[in-house]
Design an enzyme around this catalytic site. Structure first.
Site, mmCIF file in Angstrom:
data_model
loop_
_atom_site.group_PDB
_atom_site.id
_atom_site.type_symbol
_atom_site.label_atom_id
_atom_site.label_comp_id
_atom_site.label_asym_id
_atom_site.label_seq_id
_atom_site.Cartn_x
_atom_site.Cartn_y
_atom_site.Cartn_z
ATOM 1 N N CYS A 8 -16.987 36.846 29.555
ATOM 2 C CA CYS A 8 -17.797 37.090 30.842
ATOM 3 C C CYS A 8 -16.846 37.649 32.103
ATOM 4 O O CYS A 8 -15.561 37.216 32.193
ATOM 5 C CB CYS A 8 -18.232 35.828 31.540
ATOM 6 S SG CYS A 8 -18.633 35.821 33.051
ATOM 7 N N CYS A 11 -15.545 35.520 34.859
ATOM 8 C CA CYS A 11 -14.779 34.423 34.421
ATOM 9 C C CYS A 11 -13.313 35.179 34.363
ATOM 10 O O CYS A 11 -12.535 34.678 34.858
ATOM 11 C CB CYS A 11 -15.156 33.862 33.091
ATOM 12 S SG CYS A 11 -16.553 32.812 33.205
ATOM 13 N N ASP A 34 -17.445 43.673 45.846
ATOM 14 C CA ASP A 34 -18.213 44.304 44.881
ATOM 15 C C ASP A 34 -17.713 45.749 44.682
ATOM 16 O O ASP A 34 -17.119 46.563 45.465
ATOM 17 C CB ASP A 34 -19.665 44.413 45.312
ATOM 18 C CG ASP A 34 -20.671 44.792 44.241
ATOM 19 O OD1 ASP A 34 -21.426 43.924 43.783
ATOM 20 O OD2 ASP A 34 -20.556 45.863 43.597
ATOM 21 N N HIS A 50 -18.216 28.778 34.690
ATOM 22 C CA HIS A 50 -19.175 29.728 34.245
ATOM 23 C C HIS A 50 -20.643 28.845 34.103
ATOM 24 O O HIS A 50 -21.154 28.214 33.403
ATOM 25 C CB HIS A 50 -18.858 30.182 33.035
ATOM 26 C CG HIS A 50 -19.947 31.003 32.276
ATOM 27 N ND1 HIS A 50 -19.617 32.263 32.630
ATOM 28 C CD2 HIS A 50 -20.858 30.875 31.640
ATOM 29 C CE1 HIS A 50 -20.977 33.151 31.740
ATOM 30 N NE2 HIS A 50 -21.645 32.170 31.368
ATOM 31 N N ASN A 94 -29.630 37.696 42.188
ATOM 32 C CA ASN A 94 -30.605 38.105 41.109
ATOM 33 C C ASN A 94 -30.371 37.100 40.072
ATOM 34 O O ASN A 94 -29.315 36.661 39.766
ATOM 35 C CB ASN A 94 -30.038 39.625 40.764
ATOM 36 C CG ASN A 94 -30.161 40.558 41.601
ATOM 37 O OD1 ASN A 94 -31.236 40.538 42.652
ATOM 38 N ND2 ASN A 94 -29.138 41.436 42.068
ATOM 39 N N GLY A 100 -33.520 41.322 37.867
ATOM 40 C CA GLY A 100 -32.587 42.265 38.087
ATOM 41 C C GLY A 100 -30.792 41.801 38.057
ATOM 42 O O GLY A 100 -30.074 42.535 38.611
ATOM 43 N N HIS A 105 -23.015 35.482 35.151
ATOM 44 C CA HIS A 105 -22.416 34.512 35.659
ATOM 45 C C HIS A 105 -22.917 34.423 37.393
ATOM 46 O O HIS A 105 -22.637 35.319 37.925
ATOM 47 C CB HIS A 105 -20.741 34.877 35.877
ATOM 48 C CG HIS A 105 -19.891 33.863 36.274
ATOM 49 N ND1 HIS A 105 -18.811 33.493 35.683
ATOM 50 C CD2 HIS A 105 -19.881 33.382 37.724
ATOM 51 C CE1 HIS A 105 -18.172 32.446 36.493
ATOM 52 N NE2 HIS A 105 -18.775 32.238 37.411
ATOM 53 N N HIS A 107 -23.796 34.541 40.783
ATOM 54 C CA HIS A 107 -23.044 35.204 41.849
ATOM 55 C C HIS A 107 -24.243 35.358 43.051
ATOM 56 O O HIS A 107 -25.075 35.604 42.885
ATOM 57 C CB HIS A 107 -22.322 36.675 41.455
ATOM 58 C CG HIS A 107 -23.206 37.394 40.928
ATOM 59 N ND1 HIS A 107 -23.660 37.357 39.525
ATOM 60 C CD2 HIS A 107 -23.874 38.650 41.395
ATOM 61 C CE1 HIS A 107 -24.373 38.406 39.253
ATOM 62 N NE2 HIS A 107 -24.693 39.161 40.289
ATOM 63 N N HIS A 109 -24.715 37.767 46.300
ATOM 64 C CA HIS A 109 -24.279 39.059 47.019
ATOM 65 C C HIS A 109 -24.234 38.521 48.392
ATOM 66 O O HIS A 109 -25.406 38.367 49.118
ATOM 67 C CB HIS A 109 -25.362 40.021 46.711
ATOM 68 C CG HIS A 109 -25.393 40.544 45.292
ATOM 69 N ND1 HIS A 109 -24.716 41.831 44.810
ATOM 70 C CD2 HIS A 109 -25.850 40.184 44.292
ATOM 71 C CE1 HIS A 109 -24.910 41.854 43.653
ATOM 72 N NE2 HIS A 109 -25.766 40.961 43.098
HETATM 73 P P1 5GP Z 1 -26.156 41.726 39.689
HETATM 74 O O1 5GP Z 1 -27.141 43.024 39.462
HETATM 75 O O2 5GP Z 1 -25.861 41.101 38.268
HETATM 76 O O3 5GP Z 1 -26.801 40.904 40.673
HETATM 77 O O4 5GP Z 1 -24.796 42.157 40.205
HETATM 78 C C1 5GP Z 1 -23.515 42.526 39.425
HETATM 79 C C2 5GP Z 1 -22.634 43.072 40.627
HETATM 80 O O5 5GP Z 1 -21.350 42.920 40.056
HETATM 81 C C3 5GP Z 1 -22.971 44.648 40.903
HETATM 82 O O6 5GP Z 1 -23.171 44.826 42.292
HETATM 83 C C4 5GP Z 1 -21.717 45.182 40.452
HETATM 84 O O7 5GP Z 1 -21.322 46.334 41.225
HETATM 85 C C5 5GP Z 1 -20.577 44.042 40.300
HETATM 86 N N1 5GP Z 1 -19.619 44.099 39.394
HETATM 87 C C6 5GP Z 1 -19.894 44.306 38.183
HETATM 88 N N2 5GP Z 1 -18.655 44.423 37.325
HETATM 89 C C7 5GP Z 1 -17.755 44.374 38.387
HETATM 90 C C8 5GP Z 1 -16.182 44.192 38.387
HETATM 91 O O8 5GP Z 1 -15.597 44.189 37.166
HETATM 92 N N3 5GP Z 1 -15.592 43.938 39.378
HETATM 93 C C9 5GP Z 1 -16.435 43.772 40.679
HETATM 94 N N4 5GP Z 1 -15.643 43.678 41.900
HETATM 95 N N5 5GP Z 1 -17.686 43.935 40.733
HETATM 96 C C10 5GP Z 1 -18.479 44.171 39.642
HETATM 97 ZN ZN ZN Z 2 -18.396 33.618 33.648
#
Ligand code: 5GP
Ligand code: ZN
Length: 120
Positions: A8, A11, A34, A50, A94, A100, A105, A107, A109
């Site tokens: 992950c 993680c 992000d 996780h 999401n 979406g 993991h 999170h 936003h």
């Molecule tokens: P999701 O679509 O799962 O709600 O959002 C995942 C978010 O994680 C996206 O906005 C993407 O830009 C961010 N993200 C993905 N990989 C990384 C990373 O390696 N580092 C950081 N800081 N953000 C990431």
């Molecule tokens: Zn994780």
């Protein structure tokens, strides 16, 4: 140490194996910018444990999620969001493919700053 999934990316960020721009850290959670921001302010808040998504949240996570929600407004101001009501911020989690979610993991936003935004 909290449960971790070696495959992950969040993680790996929690463990410092992938670098991130940290906003906040304590024993149970981490907040970091992000990598692909939609808004002038865009950071993510994650539990260190996780948890794949909101769909896997259990009663034992109530205090942690409550702390996360209570901390989000403070971090939003710290990172440059203007105060309510002229400023403010958007909080999004999401969940699942149709929700979406791309990173599996949990999170949160937190987005804000002057509009227009790149997305959202
Ligand atoms: P999701 O679509 O799962 O709600 O959002 C995942 C978010 O994680 C996206 O906005 C993407 O830009 C961010 N993200 C993905 N990989 C990384 C990373 O390696 N580092 C950081 N800081 N953000 C990431
Ligand atoms: Zn994780």
């Amino acid at each position: 140490m909290s449960a971790s999934d070696p495959s992950c990316i969040f993680c790996k960020i929690v463990e410092g194996k992938i670098p991130s721009r940290k906003v906040y850290e304590d024993d149970e959670m981490l907040a970091f910018h992000d990598i692909n921001p939609w808004a002038p302010v865009h950071f993510l808040m994650v539990p260190k444990e996780h948890i794949a998504s909101m769909a896997q949240v259990e009663d034992r996570h109530q205090a942690l999620l409550g702390r996360m929600m209570a901390l989000a407004p403070r971090l939003a101001l710290q990172e440059g969001c203007r105060p309510y009501p002229q400023g403010g911020f958007r909080i999004v989690t999401n969940t699942g493919a149709e929700g979406g979610q791309e990173v599996q993991h949990l999170h949160v936003h937190v987005m804000g700053g002057p509009r227009p935004w790149a997305k959202g």
